[in-house]
Every structure is written in C-alpha cells, then in structure tokens.
Design an enzyme around this catalytic site. Structure first.
Site, PDB file in Angstrom:
ATOM      1  N   PHE A 515       0.786  -1.221   0.000  1.00  0.00           N
ATOM      2  CA  PHE A 515       0.000   0.000   0.000  1.00  0.00           C
ATOM      3  C   PHE A 515       0.819   1.272   0.000  1.00  0.00           C
ATOM      4  O   PHE A 515       0.304   2.353   0.137  1.00  0.00           O
ATOM      5  CB  PHE A 515      -0.935   0.003   1.207  1.00  0.00           C
ATOM      6  CG  PHE A 515      -1.928  -1.099   1.129  1.00  0.00           C
ATOM      7  CD1 PHE A 515      -3.074  -0.950   0.366  1.00  0.00           C
ATOM      8  CD2 PHE A 515      -1.719  -2.299   1.794  1.00  0.00           C
ATOM      9  CE1 PHE A 515      -3.993  -1.970   0.277  1.00  0.00           C
ATOM     10  CE2 PHE A 515      -2.634  -3.312   1.709  1.00  0.00           C
ATOM     11  CZ  PHE A 515      -3.777  -3.167   0.941  1.00  0.00           C
ATOM     12  N   GLY A 516       2.119   1.119  -0.096  1.00  0.00           N
ATOM     13  CA  GLY A 516       2.905   2.336  -0.094  1.00  0.00           C
ATOM     14  C   GLY A 516       4.372   2.041   0.088  1.00  0.00           C
ATOM     15  O   GLY A 516       4.795   0.890   0.117  1.00  0.00           O
ATOM     16  N   ASP A 628      -1.910  -8.196  14.464  1.00  0.00           N
ATOM     17  CA  ASP A 628      -1.018  -8.549  13.364  1.00  0.00           C
ATOM     18  C   ASP A 628       0.429  -8.639  13.850  1.00  0.00           C
ATOM     19  O   ASP A 628       1.345  -8.049  13.282  1.00  0.00           O
ATOM     20  CB  ASP A 628      -1.147  -7.543  12.219  1.00  0.00           C
ATOM     21  CG  ASP A 628      -0.650  -8.131  10.893  1.00  0.00           C
ATOM     22  OD1 ASP A 628      -0.433  -9.361  10.827  1.00  0.00           O
ATOM     23  OD2 ASP A 628      -0.467  -7.359   9.934  1.00  0.00           O
TER      24      ASP A 628
END
Ligand SMILES: *[C@@H]1O[C@H](CO)[C@@H](O)[C@H](O)[C@H]1NC(C)=O
Ligand SMILES: *[C@@H]1O[C@H](CO)[C@@H](O)[C@H](O)[C@H]1NC(C)=O
Ligand SMILES: *[C@@H]1O[C@H](CO)[C@@H](O)[C@H](O)[C@H]1NC(C)=O
Ligand SMILES: *[C@@H]1O[C@H](CO)[C@@H](O)[C@H](O)[C@H]1NC(C)=O
Ligand SMILES: *[C@@H]1O[C@H](CO)[C@@H](O)[C@H](O)[C@H]1NC(C)=O
Ligand SMILES: *[C@@H]1O[C@H](CO)[C@@H](O)[C@H](O)[C@H]1NC(C)=O
Ligand SMILES: *[C@@H]1O[C@H](CO)[C@@H](O)[C@H](O)[C@H]1NC(C)=O
Ligand SMILES: *[C@@H]1O[C@H](CO)[C@@H](O)[C@H](O)[C@H]1NC(C)=O
Ligand SMILES: *[C@@H]1O[C@H](CO)[C@@H](O)[C@H](O)[C@H]1NC(C)=O
Ligand SMILES: *[C@@H]1O[C@H](CO)[C@@H](O)[C@H](O)[C@H]1NC(C)=O
Ligand SMILES: *[C@@H]1O[C@H](CO)[C@@H](O)[C@H](O)[C@H]1NC(C)=O
Ligand SMILES: *[C@@H]1O[C@H](CO)[C@@H](O)[C@H](O)[C@H]1NC(C)=O
Length: 815
Positions: A515-516, A628
């Site tokens: 995502f980046g 996570d």
C-alpha cells in the site's frame, strides 16, 4: 621421530613448571625484595616470568615488607596495571589483595615506569611517557621510599621524617593500624570489575562518620555517627585489633582489612581457610538491609531485603515499571516537554520511605507536598513524613531516584508516604463516539462484506499473501463516516512540502509494501525519521486516521513512536521514529550468515515484545488488540530495543468487554485457531506472540516452504521434539550461545507452548508471560502440545459486528 621426542620432553618440562606454579606455594626465601629503596631509582613494569607466585598473581614486586608487597599489579587478561600495595599470604594459594592503589582511575600498560626522582617525588608514567600519577612532593628533600610492616608506603627525608604516605590517601580499604582523620575518605570501586572511584564514600567530617553517595547534592545514607575517640582534639577513627571505633570486630591473629564495596557496604574481611571472608558488615546495624541507596537499583523497591518494582497499592498491574537486571525501568518516561506537563501524576507508595530525608518543605501537608512535586518538572518523586501526634509534616523532593524501602514497622513515631512521578497516557483519545447503527445497515453491510470476503480469501490465500479483509469490508461499505475524531494531539501535522524536503524529495527508499513505500528522512532538529507514503486510493484515509489515533494515544518504550502525519488532498503520509536495525525478520531469518543474534539479544527482544503487548492489552481503560503480530511488524533500534509497529489492523475495545466480534484479519501462520469463530480476545495476540517466540528461538519461519515436507511446519516439529524431549534440536544453529543456556532456552520454549494452546482460555495473559519472564512465576504445568495447524483456518464465518467498524490495513508490508 627424534624431533617428536624432543618436543615431547620440552612439553613435559613445561608442564612440570606449570604444575609447580599452579600450586602457588611460595617459600619465605622467595621474597628477596627489599623494603626500602633510595633515590634516584626507577622500575619498569615487566612481568617476572619465572612461573612463580608473583607471576601467576600478575604482580611485579618492587618492595616487600611483612605480609605486604608494593609493585605493579596487572589484570593478566586486560593488560591493565595498577601501582598498588597488596596483602599476601606466604605459603598459601590466594592471590595478593590490593589495599591501596595509586592510579585506580588510570590503569597503565606493561612497560610503564615508576620513578623515584632526585627532585623529591615519586612519579608513575605510562608506556608512552604520559604522567599518570605523582606524589606532588616536588622540592621536598626525599631520600627514599619504604614499605612499612603495616602496609604503609612512605617517602622519607634524610631525618627519616615522613614526607608523604599512602595511609593519608586511602582508596577503598583500611588495614589494621590505619586511621581516618577529618577530611579523608574511602571511596568504593565503580563495580567489582572496575576499580575506578565510584559513587559511594565513607568519610570523617568534623567529629562524625558518614557514608554517602557522591552525585550532587551529596546524599547521606549512614550517620552522622559521632566518633568515640577524641583525645586532645586529635579526632580520628582508628582501625585496631578487634575494633574500628564504635564498631566491634572479631579480634584475631589472622590477616584482616576493612573495605567499602561497590554496593555501599563497609565490610571487614578476614583470612579463613585460604579465603577472604566477610566477617562483619559494619553499617547494616544502623541502616538495615534496605537502607543502601541502590540496594534494588534505580526505582527499585526494597522490602525485607527483596526487590520489586513500584506499583500502586492494591494494583497488580506492571504498567509503569519493568524489572531490569539492576533496578526498574520506566516504561513511559516522564517527559518535560511543555505539552506533556499536564499529564503527570503521582504513584503513591504507602509506608514507603527513602534512605535519605532532607526536609525541603517544613510544616506542610500532603497536598502541598505532592503539588510542589507536580509543579516542578525536575522533581521525580516526593517523600512525605508526618509525625503521629501532629498535623504538620515534612516534604522531601527528589530529582534523582534510587531505591525506596518499606518503612520499618518498629519506627512508630511518623508515617511515611512516597510519591513517584509517572507520565499519564492521554485517555482522551480513546473517547470515540459510537453512532447508533440500524440493524438493516449492519446486515446489509455484513452480507456485502461476506461476499467480497469470500472472493478475497480465495485469492489472497492462494497467493499466500496477507489477508486484508478490513480493506475490503470498508471498500464495500463505502466511506460514509466523517473523520471527525480528534487526531493525535501528540502527533504533529506536517505539510507535504515539509515532508518532501525532509526526505529530499523521497529519494532514499527504505522499503516497499502493498500500500505504499517507506522513505528515510531527517527532521530539522537532526533526528532520523521513516516516512510511510500511502499510494493507495482515497478510502485509505480513514485507516491512516485510525493508526494516528491508536498510536498517537499510546506511548510506550516498546511501541513505535509516531511523530506525525500528513493528510492533504491526495497525500497521505505517516512519520515514525527511524529504527536503525529494521524489522526483526531480517535478523532471525538470515540469508546472510553474518547476521546472527546472541541469546541475550533474543531474550531481550522477546521481553520487549511482551512488554509492548502487555501494555496494549492491560494498559489503560481500553484494550488495544494489535491483531497482526509478526516479525515484519517488530522493529529494532540501534541497541536492539524492540518496538511493535503497524497498527493498521489494530482494534480498540472497552476494558470490561472481554470478547469482540470482528472480521478475520491478520497474516496466515500467525493467526490463532479461534479466528474461525470470529470471536476474538486479546489471546489472539498471545498466540501470535507464541509463534514469534518460537521463530526467534529456532531462527526459521513457522511455515518454511524451502524445507522438506515433514520439516515444513515448525509447530508439528515442535510437538514431535517436545514428545521426544529433544527441544534443543530446534534451536537456531547459528547462535552458538543458545546450547550453553539450555535451561533458559527450554523455559522460553515452554512459554511459547503455553501461548500456543489451542484453547485460548488456556493461554496466559501477557502480564503472566511477563511475570514468568521476570522470574516471578512459573509456566503452567500440563501444557498440551497438540497445536492445531493454523495454516488452514476454517471457512470464515463472520458474525455481525457489534462494535464500530475497524480500519483497513494499508500499512503492511516491509519497512
Ligand atoms: C612455608 O613453607 C616452607 C616449606 O614448605 C616452610 O619451610 C616455611 O616455614 C613456611 N613458612 C611459613 C611462614 O609458614
Ligand atoms: C597531585 O596533584 C594533582 C593536581 O593538583 C591531584 O589531582 C592529585 O590527586 C595529587 N596527587 C596526590 C597523590 O595527592
Ligand atoms: C633511619 O632509619 C634507618 C633504619 O630504620 C637507620 O638505619 C638510620 O640510621 C636512620 N637515620 C636517621 C638519620 O635517623
Ligand atoms: C570504569 O568506570 C569509569 C567511571 O564510570 C569509566 O569511565 C570507565 O570507562 C570504566 N572502565 C571500564 C574498563 O569499564
Ligand atoms: C576494587 O578494585 C581493586 C583493583 O581492581 C580490587 O583489587 C578490589 O578488590 C576492588 N574492590 C572491591 C570492593 O571490589
Ligand atoms: C564541620 O565544621 C564546620 C566548620 O567548623 C561547620 O561549618 C560544619 O557545619 C561542620 N559539619 C558538621 C557535619 O558538623
Ligand atoms: C588481636 O587480639 C587477639 C586477642 O586479643 C590476639 O590473640 C591476636 O594475636 C591479636 N592480633 C594481632 C594481629 O595482634
Ligand atoms: C551488630 O549488631 C549485632 C547484634 O546486636 C552485634 O553482634 C554486632 O557486633 C553488631 N555489629 C557491629 C559491626 O557493631
Ligand atoms: C489500577 O488498575 C485499575 C484496573 O484494574 C485501573 O483502573 C487503575 O487506573 C490502575 N491504577 C493505577 C494507578 O495504575
Ligand atoms: C525544581 O527542583 C529543582 C531540583 O529539586 C530545584 O533545583 C529547582 O530550584 C526547582 N525549581 C523551582 C522553580 O522550584
Ligand atoms: C527494628 O527492627 C529491626 C528488625 O526487625 C531491627 O534490626 C532494628 O534494629 C529495629 N530498629 C529499631 C529502631 O528498633
Ligand atoms: C502521641 O499522643 C499519645 C496520646 O496523647 C501519647 O500516648 C503518645 O506517646 C504520643 N506519641 C508521640 C510519638 O508523641
């Protein structure tokens, strides 16, 4: 053949020499050293090399007298030498014991010289000629140097008058016959392995003996105790056979000395059966076992001689402090930044006292005392004492903290309260408004989510990628909620232009994820930062705000520090503290054989992760589930302090709520089995922690497709080795120091097994894990080693959420 024989006999004679030297017995006639030397003269620090007593003790004698020797004393391993006087025993196997040294702060090397100059002084010069020490007696008429039978090193003049003597400059030891006079002091070593002058001293001031700690201002922990012998104004405390002024010692014909230890105790040692044994602890009758400033280290708390960390009365939580090898460590350092000043509070320790009490404020009350401490940021703690029959009290403000001690029960004339300043977490950030939701809306969105979810699970799972269901959920739901929440007060809002210049137009890329990308940069004040630029579409905005909200509201040494963010039109960026050593996976799954962590570092990293998680779970009014935990999300700074990162999937729930319904998220391989039921507690993080611990210990991934079929799954191997009792087989073979620490490593594996219990109610809380790691508790017995393979979560069965919608992860991927 012939050469072989020769070598053999040479070795044999060498062995004979070594054997005779290792017995370390010396004969009186071995001592051929004089007790007097005349000027000018000089001596070089070269070992004797005769395999004799002095050689094996690392001593190069210059003068000897009675049971004392004066000369160079070298630590054989380090080549660091002191010019010193030591006490030794003829015909014994114990090494000479240093009782005075000239250059304790500046050890010299081999081939340093001692010179008795014709100009009236004694000077010690290092190998390169640097003057290290001298007697400052230039111009005096010195005719020689002698060592007296009492162990006094004396420079004398033509009339045998003393010009200088070592008894006037004691280090940390007194020998029988020696006295302290006003102005003289003993100063302890820094530590048992460092002979430099340390913190503690014992001194005679005017007519009293005191023991104190050096830093400014001087803090007395013993005395003043008026000395007994004061005839004709000649004040001194003399060490005689059987006594040291008011202190009684065993009178004996065996050798004895008094030494101030690096723990602040003043002890008498006596030779007993060829060992120096402490025979008396002089100050303890006055101070008590807890009365030594660092008895439990900084911030430690001493009660009946045992040490713990400060915690609020009746509060079991280990929040503010963690135990470290010496003392306790502030988890959230008190910050004196103007913006943090309002968020200090005081932790009250009832009936706790301090070794030293200076009444900074007299005739006051508790409120004024605590207020005075809160108003001055240099104040780190306040001690309040109140006489029982009085409403007035005394207040002592501390700017540096040593150990606290429980007040002795037999001290009944005053009450004592201690207050330690701590940094509050900013609760306000947790106050989210929860908009009411219609059942239809929930149902509608849930069905939509379920459908998309199904597709994504299939696709992502097959690819072995991270399942990012939240992103999908939000995408399907649309982005209706406005981002009205207070966004991190602690975090700075940066403009895109600023970030562009701080990263030199995003020139140094540290890593890239789905995502980046993450870039290296520096703040105007020079501190290093990592800037995460989100390249995804606009709906990720919300997750950025969520990460800012979660991370901006927690502050803990084991959580990554979010410095700020940027949210401008199409530019979404997060700014973190730069972590020099990157993520943990690079260190435990090394492709490069140079990278290997020692057992100590592995253990420390595990402890750091456990602290960070305990803080998230049991920290404050709300629980944060990280959801996570994996090596990629654990970052290491230059000292290998570990910090949890990537809160893109995290979830905040109320403290009294023990379960949450949520959608499946996380990374396969690290997800707990109960994810299939979608009823989630903080124990899912405990499970992932267990996997990470195992990976750290074994130096391999939980699921390693490069291994053979039966070796691929670490959990099945773990079970098999546990049953065979061969857990050590699993240990990372790259770490040489793990096998020798077998007991600790196996204990750590049992902690992992405990965290990996399939039934989540059997797993420990992170606080329990901390207690086990810190040695306050044992791993629960009867662990079940039948770990369900988390590789195959059952078909997702998502139930309607009752909590507000969490956020998509846009922050995953390598850093
Ligand atoms: C030391 O030992 C030698 C022989 O072993 C003996 O002759 C001598 O008297 C002993 N000296 C002392 C002081 O005990
Ligand atoms: C000699 O003088 C120096 C400087 O004044 C001082 O640091 C040192 O401790 C003195 N040495 C002795 C043995 O007194
Ligand atoms: C100094 O002492 C030594 C031995 O102790 C002695 O031989 C010498 O005569 C003395 N000198 C004077 C001037 O007293
Ligand atoms: C000994 O302690 C001193 C003072 O704290 C320090 O400067 C020095 O580096 C230490 N030496 C060693 C060998 O650790
Ligand atoms: C202080 O250091 C000296 C020199 O290394 C050593 O001989 C002495 O035993 C030490 N003292 C203590 C109390 O450890
Ligand atoms: C020691 O004496 C000095 C001056 O004689 C005085 O100023 C000081 O207060 C005295 N210290 C103590 C502890 O009595
Ligand atoms: C100390 O005194 C005891 C008994 O009073 C005596 O036996 C011993 O020899 C004395 N020690 C020394 C070194 O004078
Ligand atoms: C400390 O107290 C005990 C018991 O009262 C006593 O036997 C001992 O001699 C005292 N120690 C010192 C150094 O005075
Ligand atoms: C002690 O724990 C309770 C929850 O058990 C918490 O509400 C309270 O804030 C804690 N107090 C302190 C001072 O940490
Ligand atoms: C704050 O405390 C420090 C140390 O205790 C003291 O030196 C300082 O004067 C105090 N400042 C004020 C404003 O009281
Ligand atoms: C208090 O009790 C301790 C042991 O319980 C004892 O060592 C100490 O001397 C006593 N102190 C006083 C002031 O009575
Ligand atoms: C306090 O007052 C009570 C009763 O007035 C008295 O018995 C006690 O001795 C006093 N205690 C002190 C420490 O003055």
């Amino acid at each position: 053949m012939v050469t072989g024989k020769n070598t053999g006999s040479a070795t044999a004679s060498l062995i004979i020499l070594l054997v005779s030297s290792s017995s370390c017995l010396i004969n009186a006639q071995d001592i051929t050293y004089p007790s007097v030397a005349h000027h000018p003269n000089s001596w070089i620090n070269v070992p004797v090399f005769n395999f004799g007593f002095w050689d094996s003790a690392g001593v190069t004698p210059i003068l000897a007298s009675g049971t004392y020797v004066c000369g160079f004393h070298c630590e054989s391993s380090k080549g660091k030498c002191l010019f010193a006087v030591s006490i030794f025993q003829i015909n014994s196997s114990i090494s000479p014991k240093i009782v005075w040294s000239a250059n304790r702060n500046n050890p010299v090397k081999l081939r340093a010289t001692l010179q008795l100059s014709g100009k009236g002084y004694l000077i010690l010069q290092d190998l390169d000629g640097t003057p290290v020490w001298n007697t400052n007696t230039t111009g005096k008429f010195v005719s020689g140097l002698k060592l007296s039978e009492e162990g006094n090193l004396v420079l004398f003049d033509r009339n045998n008058e003393t010009v200088w003597q070592s008894f006037d400059h004691p280090t940390d030891t007194l020998v029988p016959g020696q006295a302290l006079v006003p102005g003289q002091k003993l100063t302890a070593n820094v530590s048992t392995s460092n002979s430099s002058a340390g913190l503690y001293s014992v001194a005679l001031t005017n007519d009293s003996l005191i023991a104190f700690l050096e830093p400014d201002p001087q803090q007395v922990y013993f005395g003043p105790l008026r000395v007994k012998h004061m005839n004709q104004g000649n004040i001194k405390v003399q060490y005689l056979n059987g006594s040291f002024d008011r202190f009684l010692l065993p009178s004996t014909s065996a050798a004895q000395f008094i030494q101030l230890g690096s723990d602040g105790h003043l002890r008498a040692y006596q030779l007993r059966e060829s060992k120096w044994e402490p025979v008396s602890d002089l100050l303890i009758n006055y101070t008590g076992a807890c009365g030594f400033p660092l008895v439990c280290g900084e911030y430690g708390v001493c009660s009946a001689g045992s040490c713990t960390c400060p915690k609020a009365e009746g509060n079991e939580s280990l929040l503010y402090f963690s135990k470290v090898s010496e003392g306790c460590h502030e988890n959230i350092p008190v910050s004196c930044k103007p913006s943090d000043l309002h968020s200090h509070s005081l932790l009250e320790l009832k009936d706790y006292d301090y070794f030293n009490f200076i009444p900074h404020i007299k005739n006051t009350d508790r409120e004024h005392c605590t207020k005075a401490c809160l108003q001055n940021c240099s104040c780190k703690a306040a001690i309040y004492r109140q006489q029982l029959n009085s409403s007035n009290g005394y207040c002592c403000l501390l700017s540096k903290i040593f150990s606290f001690k429980r007040k002795e029960e037999n001290i009944t004339d005053y009450n004592s309260l201690s207050y330690i300043k701590v940094q509050n977490p900013p609760y306000t950030f947790f106050a989210r408004e929860k908009g009411p939701k219609s059942i239809a809306a929930i149902l509608g969105s849930t069905l939509g989510v379920l459908f998309t979810l199904f597709l994504v699970v299939s696709i992502f799972f097959l690819r072995g990628n991270k399942i990012d269901l939240k992103a999908v959920e939000n995408a399907s739901r649309g982005n209706k909620k406005k981002d009205s929440k207070a966004v991190g007060k602690r975090s700075t809002r940066f403009s895109f232009e600023d970030l562009k210049s701080m990263t030199e137009n995003f020139s140094a890329k540290l890593g890239e994820g789905g995502f980046g990308s993450v870039f290296y940069g520096t703040l105007p004040d020079g501190s290093k930062i990592a800037v995460k630029r989100l390249d995804g579409p606009g709906h990720f905005r919300k997750s950025l705000l969520a990460e800012v909200e979660t991370l901006g509201s927690v502050h803990h040494i084991n959580l990554v520090t979010l410095i700020g963010f940027c949210a401008e039109k199409s530019h979404w960026l997060l700014v973190y503290e730069y972590m020099h050593n990157g993520s943990l996976d690079k260190w435990i799954f090394p492709k490069d054989r140079e990278l290997r962590l020692s057992w100590n570092l592995r253990r420390k990293i595990i402890l750091d992760i456990a602290r960070g998680l305990a803080y998230l779970h049991e920290g404050w009014t709300q629980k944060i589930l990280h959801l996570d935990i994996k090596p990629q999300n654990i970052l290491l700074d230059e000292n290998f302090n570990a910090q949890l990162a990537d809160f893109g999937l995290s979830k905040v729930i109320a403290r009294d709520q023990d379960k949450a319904f949520t959608t499946m998220r996380g990374t396969p391989g690290y997800m707990a089995p109960e994810w299939s039921s979608a009823v989630i507690t903080e124990k899912v993080d405990v499970y992932s922690f267990g996997i990470v611990v195992l990976e750290i210990l074994c130096g391999r991934r939980n699921v390693d497709r490069s291994q053979s079929e039966e070796e691929m799954h670490l959990l099945s191997l773990f079970r098999q080795k546990a049953e065979e009792g061969k857990l050590l087989d699993l240990v990372d073979e790259l770490a040489e120091d793990m096998q020798p620490n077998e007991a600790e490593v196996v204990k750590m594996m049992r902690i992992a097994a405990w965290c990996l219990q399939v039934d989540y109610t059997r797993r420990p809380s992170m606080t329990d894990v901390l207690r086990v790691l810190e040695g306050f508790m044992d791993v629960k017995p009867n662990l079940i080693y039948d770990f369900l393979n988390p590789q195959a979560p059952a078909a997702p069965c998502i139930r309607a959420g009752t909590t507000s919608v969490a956020t998509p992860s846009i922050l995953s991927g390598p850093r």
